[in-house]
Design a protein around this motif. Structure first.
Motif, mmCIF file in Angstrom:
data_model
loop_
_atom_site.group_PDB
_atom_site.id
_atom_site.type_symbol
_atom_site.label_atom_id
_atom_site.label_comp_id
_atom_site.label_asym_id
_atom_site.label_seq_id
_atom_site.Cartn_x
_atom_site.Cartn_y
_atom_site.Cartn_z
ATOM 1 N N UNK A 1 0.776 -1.228 0.000
ATOM 2 C CA UNK A 1 0.000 0.000 0.000
ATOM 3 C C UNK A 1 0.809 1.280 0.000
ATOM 4 N N UNK B 1 -2.106 3.822 -8.175
ATOM 5 C CA UNK B 1 -3.569 3.886 -8.241
ATOM 6 C C UNK B 1 -4.111 5.048 -9.045
ATOM 7 N N UNK C 1 -5.327 11.724 -6.424
ATOM 8 C CA UNK C 1 -5.494 10.303 -6.116
ATOM 9 C C UNK C 1 -6.928 10.011 -5.689
ATOM 10 N N UNK C 2 -7.472 10.890 -4.850
ATOM 11 C CA UNK C 2 -8.820 10.651 -4.333
ATOM 12 C C UNK C 2 -9.894 11.399 -5.111
ATOM 13 N N UNK D 1 2.506 14.516 1.610
ATOM 14 C CA UNK D 1 2.683 13.129 1.178
ATOM 15 C C UNK D 1 3.651 13.047 0.010
ATOM 16 N N UNK E 1 -9.968 -1.971 -1.833
ATOM 17 C CA UNK E 1 -9.548 -1.552 -0.495
ATOM 18 C C UNK E 1 -9.229 -0.059 -0.455
ATOM 19 N N UNK E 2 -9.609 0.598 0.622
ATOM 20 C CA UNK E 2 -9.344 2.015 0.790
ATOM 21 C C UNK E 2 -7.833 2.259 0.841
ATOM 22 N N UNK E 3 -7.138 1.337 1.488
ATOM 23 C CA UNK E 3 -5.676 1.353 1.466
ATOM 24 C C UNK E 3 -5.200 -0.075 1.655
ATOM 25 N N UNK E 4 -4.012 -0.345 1.146
ATOM 26 C CA UNK E 4 -3.422 -1.669 1.369
ATOM 27 C C UNK E 4 -2.264 -1.553 2.352
ATOM 28 N N UNK F 1 -7.867 14.543 5.550
ATOM 29 C CA UNK F 1 -7.769 14.987 4.161
ATOM 30 C C UNK F 1 -6.319 15.178 3.753
ATOM 31 N N UNK F 2 -5.569 14.121 3.599
ATOM 32 C CA UNK F 2 -5.861 12.704 3.819
ATOM 33 C C UNK F 2 -5.456 12.292 5.234
ATOM 34 N N UNK G 1 -3.655 9.719 6.097
ATOM 35 C CA UNK G 1 -2.240 9.360 5.975
ATOM 36 C C UNK G 1 -1.985 9.191 4.486
ATOM 37 N N UNK G 2 -0.716 9.115 4.101
ATOM 38 C CA UNK G 2 -0.416 9.040 2.671
ATOM 39 C C UNK G 2 -0.908 7.722 2.095
ATOM 40 N N UNK G 3 -1.508 7.802 0.929
ATOM 41 C CA UNK G 3 -2.039 6.635 0.234
ATOM 42 C C UNK G 3 -3.158 5.943 1.011
ATOM 43 N N UNK G 4 -3.853 6.703 1.845
ATOM 44 C CA UNK G 4 -5.079 6.211 2.483
ATOM 45 C C UNK G 4 -6.186 7.152 2.006
ATOM 46 N N UNK G 5 -7.203 6.588 1.363
ATOM 47 C CA UNK G 5 -8.211 7.438 0.735
ATOM 48 C C UNK G 5 -8.926 8.300 1.759
ATOM 49 N N UNK G 6 -9.197 9.544 1.396
ATOM 50 C CA UNK G 6 -9.940 10.407 2.305
ATOM 51 C C UNK G 6 -11.431 10.152 2.122
ATOM 52 N N UNK H 1 -13.911 12.216 1.914
ATOM 53 C CA UNK H 1 -14.735 13.283 1.335
ATOM 54 C C UNK H 1 -14.920 13.081 -0.168
ATOM 55 N N UNK H 2 -16.124 13.393 -0.651
ATOM 56 C CA UNK H 2 -16.358 13.163 -2.073
ATOM 57 C C UNK H 2 -15.898 14.348 -2.917
#
Ligand code: SF4
Ligand code: SF4
Ligand code: FES
Ligand code: FES
Lengths: 249, 254
Positions: free
Chosen positions: A67, A92, A158-159, A207, B8-11, B113-114, B116-121, B123-124
């Motif tokens: 990840x 991703x 990314x998001x 990040x 997965x939101x994050x791996x 927001x976010x 942590x890095x590479x963990x999806x936030x 919020x839309x």
């Protein structure tokens, strides 16, 4: 000193895909890219992976390992437990081509959108002597190997796929900063940074700096200094008032 | 073309949630303490040794203990539950809230927001600091100016306290202004104003030198942000404990 390591590798293309389990031999001193190559050689000959230098200098082998966005060739197997299952997935943020290979053309588009270096028109070649202190800041940014791990990790794109239109990403905002800090550049980079490259979208959560394999202080040395320049230009009421009162342009 | 299909939101397999959680709890505890002390309205001044807590300095309203108002009482007594620090706290709080480091800290810890890095936030939609209210973060330099003035006042208070001798409180007040000073100097706006905004360092050797020194401190901005914040609270606690007679000051000279 070798052991059988457990791996999960994403396989698929833009029509779909999934994580597949593999058990692969791991030898002392190897990096994740070695394992991917062994996997290709022994069990999955059609596994797609992009690489070139195996020395952390070409920026081709960017992917995500457990990840975390990293270079496959610079991630030592010794940082993992022998019992750990190691998950390898493609970046991703970019469209998938196949397996671990993504289409990074977003970055080339953004690169082309940064107007090139603009020295003074009347400056003859050899006329200007560059001082080391004047190029030091840009030299840090020049260490970039264009791996695009920062672009991949930045949550702004990314998001939020929809932000790709308006946001150039840390790599290219850093390019704008590099030109802005160049003593001979005459172009107006400050308004560009905010209006054309989406600097305001960055919320300085760092990040990009965290994942940069060249350890460039992207946020502290490029993005925040650019934000300060934008504040000078656009959000400093005293500067604004001075311009109004004294009709400076 | 589509992105790789990964649900997965994050791996990430490390404890990525720990740093934002620690930050959140830390900031929450400090906010609770600061709010409590602000509205307590007491035990901010040790008359015997002239210790004034940085949280009440300068003390500018008529309900201040007169001796604690080193710069006069400019305002009438405040109504209701309001206490003297509410005049200066907007500036102190504004400085920390618009600080580039704290922005990172609470965007991650409180707003995810976010997270942590590479963990999806979660919020839309996301517009970052492009519109109101977050566009106001660009005013950070004004809070920097205000905080610098308050810092000078804190230094003045700390020096003034030596007039009655030397105790542990004096040392604490001194360390406090040293940490606050280092934090304020290491500010990104300060770095920019001192020299960062220049294109030609070679033409401005003095400002280049200042910029290099501030850059060294700036490297430690996060550390200084936490150290100074925690130490302000400890300083205040010490003054409060001495002022309320809970403990007595350890005296070295008289
Ligand atoms: S600091 Fe800014 S550019 Fe870098 S990852 Fe965070 S939001 Fe993106
Ligand atoms: S700045 Fe760092 S992370 Fe970004 S592309 Fe360059 S080397 Fe890679
Ligand atoms: S293969 Fe060149 S950076 Fe990894
Ligand atoms: S950037 Fe943190 S105080 Fe200015």
């Amino acid at each position: 000193m070798s052991y059988q390591g457990k791996f999960r590798v994403w396989r698929g293309d833009d029509s779909g895909g999934a994580l597949e389990d593999f058990t692969v031999e791991v030898n002392e001193g190897e990096v994740v890219l070695d394992i991917i190559h062994r996997l290709q050689a022994t069990q999955a000959p059609d596994l797609a992976v992009r690489w070139n230098c195996k020395a952390g200098k070409c920026g081709s082998c960017s992917a995500e390992i457990n990840g975390r966005p990293r270079l496959l060739c610079m991630t030592r197997m010794s940082v993992f437990d022998e019992s750990e299952t190691i998950t390898v997935t493609p970046m991703r943020t970019f469209p998938i081509i196949r397996d671990l290979v993504t289409d990074v053309s977003f970055n080339y588009t953004k690169a082309r959108e940064v107007p090139s270096f603009a020295p003074p028109k009347d400056l003859a070649p050899g006329e200007y002597r560059m001082q080391q202190v004047d190029v030091e800041r840009s030299q840090e940014f020049r260490k970039c190997i264009e791996c695009f791990l920062c672009q991949n990790t930045c949550h702004v794109v990314r998001d939020h796929e929809e932000n790709k239109e308006v946001f150039s990403g840390p790599r290219f905002l850093m390019r704008v900063a590099e030109l802005e800090m160049h003593p001979l550049d005459t172009a107006d980079r400050v308004d560009q940074a905010q209006d054309d490259h989406g600097l305001g979208y960055c919320n300085i959560t760092k990040c990009c700096s965290e994942v940069c394999p060249e350890h460039i202080h992207i946020t502290d040395n490029a993005l925040i200094p650019m934000k300060e320049r934008v504040a000078d230009r656009k959000y400093d009421p005293i500067v604004w008032l001075g311009n109004k009162l004294f009709r400076r342009s | 073309m589509a992105r790789a299909e990964i649900a997965a939101r994050t791996l990430r397999t490390d404890r990525w949630w720990l740093p934002p959680l620690t930050t959140f709890v830390g900031l929450l505890l400090i906010s609770i303490y600061a709010a409590f002390r602000t509205f307590q309205g007491d035990y901010y001044w040790v008359d015997q040794y002239h210790y004034l807590t940085p949280m009440y300095s300068p003390c500018l309203t008529e309900e201040c203990v007169p001796a604690a108002s080193h710069f006069g009482q400019w305002f009438p007594a405040l109504p209701g539950f309001l206490t003297p620090p509410v005049i200066i706290i907007p500036f102190l709080l504004g400085f920390r809230i618009t600080c580039y480091y704290y922005r990172k800290a609470y965007y991650r810890a409180a707003w995810a927001s976010p997270p942590a890095c590479a963990v999806a936030e979660p919020h839309s939609k996301y517009t970052g600091e492009t519109r109101f209210p977050l566009i106001a973060q660009n005013l950070h330099r004004y809070f920097f100016y205000a905080a610098s003035i308050l810092l000078l006042i804190n230094i003045y208070d700390a020096v003034l306290a030596f007039g009655t001798g030397v105790g542990l409180g004096n040392i604490i007040l001194l360390v406090n202004v040293a940490l606050l000073g280092a934090y304020t100097l290491s500010c990104h706006s300060c770095r920019h104003i001192a020299g960062g905004r220049l294109k030609h360092f070679s033409k401005h050797p003095v400002r280049y030198w200042m910029w290099t020194q501030i850059s060294k401190l700036n490297n430690r901005h996060m550390l200084l942000a936490w150290a100074s914040l925690i130490f302000v609270c400890l300083t205040d606690l010490y003054v409060a404990l001495v002022a309320s007679g809970t403990i007595s000051d350890l005296r070295f000279i008289n």
